[in-house]
Design a protein around this motif. Structure first.
Motif, mmCIF file in Angstrom:
data_model
loop_
_atom_site.group_PDB
_atom_site.id
_atom_site.type_symbol
_atom_site.label_atom_id
_atom_site.label_comp_id
_atom_site.label_asym_id
_atom_site.label_seq_id
_atom_site.Cartn_x
_atom_site.Cartn_y
_atom_site.Cartn_z
ATOM 1 N N GLY A 210 0.785 -1.222 0.000
ATOM 2 C CA GLY A 210 0.000 0.000 0.000
ATOM 3 C C GLY A 210 0.816 1.270 0.000
ATOM 4 O O GLY A 210 0.283 2.355 -0.167
ATOM 5 N N ASN A 211 2.115 1.168 0.216
ATOM 6 C CA ASN A 211 2.991 2.349 0.222
ATOM 7 C C ASN A 211 4.364 1.916 -0.280
ATOM 8 O O ASN A 211 5.047 1.105 0.359
ATOM 9 N N GLY A 212 4.764 2.461 -1.428
ATOM 10 C CA GLY A 212 5.983 2.005 -2.074
ATOM 11 C C GLY A 212 7.253 2.306 -1.320
ATOM 12 O O GLY A 212 8.291 1.700 -1.593
ATOM 13 N N VAL A 213 7.225 3.229 -0.349
ATOM 14 C CA VAL A 213 8.457 3.566 0.361
ATOM 15 C C VAL A 213 8.889 2.448 1.302
ATOM 16 O O VAL A 213 10.036 2.445 1.763
ATOM 17 N N LEU A 214 7.996 1.503 1.602
ATOM 18 C CA LEU A 214 8.341 0.465 2.569
ATOM 19 C C LEU A 214 9.156 -0.662 1.953
ATOM 20 O O LEU A 214 9.788 -1.442 2.680
ATOM 21 N N ASN A 215 9.142 -0.801 0.621
ATOM 22 C CA ASN A 215 9.973 -1.839 -0.012
ATOM 23 C C ASN A 215 10.750 -1.256 -1.188
ATOM 24 O O ASN A 215 10.873 -1.873 -2.247
ATOM 25 N N ASP A 216 11.283 -0.008 -1.000
ATOM 26 C CA ASP A 216 12.065 0.661 -2.055
ATOM 27 C C ASP A 216 13.566 0.535 -1.853
ATOM 28 O O ASP A 216 14.350 1.224 -2.511
ATOM 29 N N ASN A 217 13.979 -0.329 -0.912
ATOM 30 C CA ASN A 217 15.405 -0.557 -0.636
ATOM 31 C C ASN A 217 16.100 0.723 -0.166
ATOM 32 O O ASN A 217 17.269 0.946 -0.411
ATOM 33 N N ASN A 218 15.330 1.571 0.543
ATOM 34 C CA ASN A 218 15.880 2.842 1.022
ATOM 35 C C ASN A 218 15.345 3.086 2.432
ATOM 36 O O ASN A 218 14.172 3.368 2.622
ATOM 37 N N ASP A 219 16.229 2.957 3.423
ATOM 38 C CA ASP A 219 15.811 3.095 4.815
ATOM 39 C C ASP A 219 15.646 4.539 5.266
ATOM 40 O O ASP A 219 15.334 4.799 6.430
ATOM 41 N N SER A 220 15.843 5.503 4.362
ATOM 42 C CA SER A 220 15.715 6.902 4.758
ATOM 43 C C SER A 220 14.341 7.482 4.418
ATOM 44 O O SER A 220 14.023 8.603 4.797
ATOM 45 N N THR A 221 13.520 6.733 3.670
ATOM 46 C CA THR A 221 12.150 7.180 3.370
ATOM 47 C C THR A 221 11.200 6.478 4.334
ATOM 48 O O THR A 221 11.161 5.252 4.397
ATOM 49 N N CYS A 222 10.433 7.252 5.100
ATOM 50 C CA CYS A 222 9.646 6.688 6.200
ATOM 51 C C CYS A 222 8.209 7.194 6.164
ATOM 52 O O CYS A 222 7.911 8.253 5.596
ATOM 53 N N VAL A 223 7.308 6.464 6.817
ATOM 54 C CA VAL A 223 5.899 6.861 6.975
ATOM 55 C C VAL A 223 5.489 6.575 8.417
ATOM 56 O O VAL A 223 6.022 5.678 9.069
ATOM 57 N N LYS A 224 4.508 7.343 8.888
ATOM 58 C CA LYS A 224 4.025 7.163 10.263
ATOM 59 C C LYS A 224 2.833 6.212 10.251
ATOM 60 O O LYS A 224 1.762 6.536 9.756
ATOM 61 N N GLN A 225 3.019 5.011 10.737
ATOM 62 C CA GLN A 225 1.929 4.047 10.854
ATOM 63 C C GLN A 225 2.301 2.996 11.888
ATOM 64 O O GLN A 225 3.474 2.824 12.211
ATOM 65 N N ASN A 226 1.287 2.304 12.396
ATOM 66 C CA ASN A 226 1.513 1.315 13.450
ATOM 67 C C ASN A 226 1.090 -0.091 13.038
ATOM 68 O O ASN A 226 0.884 -0.954 13.880
ATOM 69 N N ASN A 227 0.950 -0.309 11.745
ATOM 70 C CA ASN A 227 0.679 -1.658 11.243
ATOM 71 C C ASN A 227 1.027 -1.695 9.773
ATOM 72 O O ASN A 227 1.094 -0.656 9.101
ATOM 73 N N VAL A 228 1.242 -2.872 9.250
ATOM 74 C CA VAL A 228 1.538 -3.048 7.833
ATOM 75 C C VAL A 228 0.942 -4.383 7.384
ATOM 76 O O VAL A 228 0.980 -5.378 8.117
ATOM 77 N N THR A 229 0.370 -4.380 6.177
ATOM 78 C CA THR A 229 -0.160 -5.601 5.551
ATOM 79 C C THR A 229 0.721 -5.923 4.350
ATOM 80 O O THR A 229 0.875 -5.114 3.431
ATOM 81 N N ILE A 230 1.309 -7.123 4.358
ATOM 82 C CA ILE A 230 2.218 -7.564 3.292
ATOM 83 C C ILE A 230 1.450 -8.597 2.472
ATOM 84 O O ILE A 230 1.214 -9.725 2.927
ATOM 85 N N ASP A 231 1.049 -8.223 1.260
ATOM 86 C CA ASP A 231 0.132 -9.039 0.455
ATOM 87 C C ASP A 231 0.836 -9.482 -0.821
ATOM 88 O O ASP A 231 1.200 -8.671 -1.670
ATOM 89 N N TRP A 232 1.014 -10.814 -0.958
ATOM 90 C CA TRP A 232 1.631 -11.362 -2.177
ATOM 91 C C TRP A 232 0.590 -11.713 -3.232
ATOM 92 O O TRP A 232 0.916 -12.345 -4.224
#
Length: 585
Positions: A476-498
């Protein structure tokens, strides 16, 4: 003309004496006269006939002459004098008696109390002299005005002026009755002279008060037959009322259903299987939650819905929970049975199909023979174990763990004794050389490989040895799997859907701005798109530790083949990256 006038006078006298007849049974008045013809026209006769039936004996008393119809028979062209003659008798067809008046020339009304009428006709009644009134309605002369009028707060009863009773008032002098206070109000005593005296609460029958200020309707199962602010009385056991606000015990005529029963067809019936009712009353039974049922009828609590009973489009898995029917199957009935396969070479567009008509896709146009024809609803097939590729035409390496590999590229976790991306290489390597280094820009010197922040896309961890399954997922947010640890978002859960692709997941790394306050971590593992997780990994089973001052690594007791993973936590720190380990190569 003199003869006509004389005849009119004679007829008028006769009418006053004998012209009105009354039939006691139906109260009918008849008045008939003939008009004298003009000279030379003896054959022409004009007759006026007036007749009317009274509604009741009281109305009959008020009518001297009255007509339902006044018809002129055999009329001819007449002179003005003759027309005056006819009009004279038409008016006499209707005239109110003494003590009666008319406002419409159709009906006669009795003069009200305090008035009289001493003439015959339809004119208004006359008022009594000041401070005088009559005993009753219909008075015929001023002599009937012999009663003194009552002052405010009093009314005339039994020949005397009497104080208004409690709950009544009268704000003027005169011969009118006291007025009842508005509903649910009363006076503090007798003789009240204004509406403002109605300032005490007194609930009517069928109502009660909790605060002596306002009145409430008696609820069902209660009644109150007398005015007052006291509580409503309960119906006898096993009985209730049809509606609220009941005023007598006779209203308690309806059966009162107990727990586990509902009111149907004027009787209490047991709740059906799959329904329950916890409270006493005549409300309907409540249906059990989805995929749950009761062991029998008349269940009295939600806890009775303790039997798994899968609905349409769902089947029972591992004798524990209901799972959605996969693509290529359907189930058009309730129960814990398996889903039915679609006809040969047919499949469904989506999971959870409930009818054979949902098997509308032609397999031959979608997948190859290696696929069991379970279309994902996207543009790909669900390969059986051991196959991969867009059309499931390629065979997974025999070195793949559990004979399962990535659907598109065939990569997989290796069995012991195998290595390489597709587990095609065999041999016994020492620990240092058991994996390949996947550093950024192919800079795989030993020193560079120790910096996992410089790994190639799809790899992470120490020496970039862990294959990252997160790059294949939708979060749901491309910054979480862009191979860049400097781009962040404020959230307290994540859904990883294959998205329907089965993955062999071992552990997960979450990278934050700061990992100091991370707590209450929980992971839910889903094998398919059902609403219930395949595995819930909470505080008691979830193992996690902090890596450096940014990351946490979490791992459930076992590894899982899953299609969807949900992770939640508590923290004020933004989330920067998500990595999912598919093993090291």
């Amino acid at each position: 003309m003199t003869e006509i006038i004389y005849f009119v006078f004679v007829i008028w006298v006769i009418l006053l004496q004998e012209g009105v007849t009354q039939e006691e049974n139906n109260c009918t008045f008849t008045n008939s006269e003939k008009v004298i013809p003009r000279d030379g026209e003896t054959e022409t006769i004009t007759q006026i006939q007036c007749e009317r039936k009274c509604k009741d004996q009281e109305e009959c008393k008020g009518f001297l002459h009255e007509n339902e119809q006044c018809t002129i028979y055999n009329s001819v062209i007449i002179t003005a004098e003759e027309q005056d003659y006819i009009n004279f008798y038409l008016k006499r067809c209707f005239a109110c008696a003494l003590g009666f008046y008319s406002t419409d020339n159709i009906s006669c009304l009795a003069c009200p109390k305090g008035q009289y009428k001493n003439t015959i006709g339809n004119q208004p009644c006359l008022s009594c002299p000041k401070s005088k009134t009559t005993i009753s309605k219909g008075s015929q002369d001023i002599g009937a005005c012999s009663i003194d009028t009552c002052k405010s707060g009093h009314e005339y009863q039994n020949g005397d002026c009497t104080e208004c009773g409690i709950g009544f008032y009268k704000d003027e002098e005169g011969d009118v009755d006291c007025t009842k206070c508005p509903i649910h109000t009363t006076t503090s005593g007798r003789g009240s002279r204004s509406l403002s005296s109605c300032n005490s609460t007194l609930c009517e029958a069928g109502f009660f008060s909790m605060d002596t200020i306002s009145c409430l309707t008696c609820p069902n199962r209660t009644y109150k037959s007398t005015p007052g602010n006291q509580a409503c009385l309960p119906c006898p056991p096993g009985k209730t009322t049809i509606r609220t606000g009941s005023t007598d015990i006779g209203s308690c005529s309806k059966s009162l259903c107990g727990p586990g029963q509902e009111y149907k067809n004027n009787n209490c019936s047991e709740c059906n299987i799959g329904f329950y009712k916890e409270e006493e009353g005549n409300s309907d039974c409540t249906e059990c939650p989805d995929h749950k049922t009761t062991s029998g009828q008349a269940s009295t609590s939600r806890s009775g819905c303790n039997i798994t009973f899968c609905g349409e489009g769902f089947f029972l898995k591992n004798n524990s929970s209901c799972h959605v029917c996969p693509n290529g199957t359907y189930k058009n009935f309730t129960g814990n049975y398996r889903c039915l396969k679609c006809p040969m070479n047919k499949t469904t567009i989506r999971v959870g199909s409930t009818d054979i008509s949902n098997c509308s896709l032609d397999c031959a146009q979608i997948c190859t023979k290696n696929d069991p024809c379970r279309f994902t609803g996207t543009n790909s097939c669900v390969c059986p174990s051991g196959y991969y590729g867009p059309k499931c035409t390629k065979r997974c390496s025999p070195g793949c763990f559990n004979d399962s590999c990535h659907r598109m590229n065939g990569t997989c976790p290796c069995k012991e004794g195998f290595y390489d991306d597709n587990c095609l290489k065999t041999g016994t390597l020492d620990q240092k050389n058991r994996w390949d280094c996947h550093c950024a820009k192919n800079n795989c010197s030993e020193q560079a490989c120790l910096n996992y922040d410089r790994c190639s896309m799809g790899w992470f961890g120490e020496s970039c040895k862990y294959r990252d399954l997160a790059v294949l997922a939708n979060m749901g947010n491309g910054v979480l799997n862009d191979n860049n640890d400097s781009t962040c978002v404020k959230q307290n859960n994540v859904t990883i859907d294959w998205q329907h692709e089965l993955q062999a997941v071992t552990w997960v790394r979450l990278v934050f701005k700061n990992n100091d306050d991370i707590s209450d971590v929980e992971a839910l593992y889903f094998e398919d798109q059902s609403s219930e997780p395949y595995e819930t990994c909470g505080h008691d089973r979830l193992k996690f530790h902090k890596t450096g001052n940014m990351a946490i690594d979490l791992h459930c007791v076992n590894s899982f083949f899953i299609r969807l993973l949900k992770v939640s936590w508590k923290s004020d720190s933004p989330l920067c990256s998500v990595y999912v380990s598919g093993g090291f190569l």
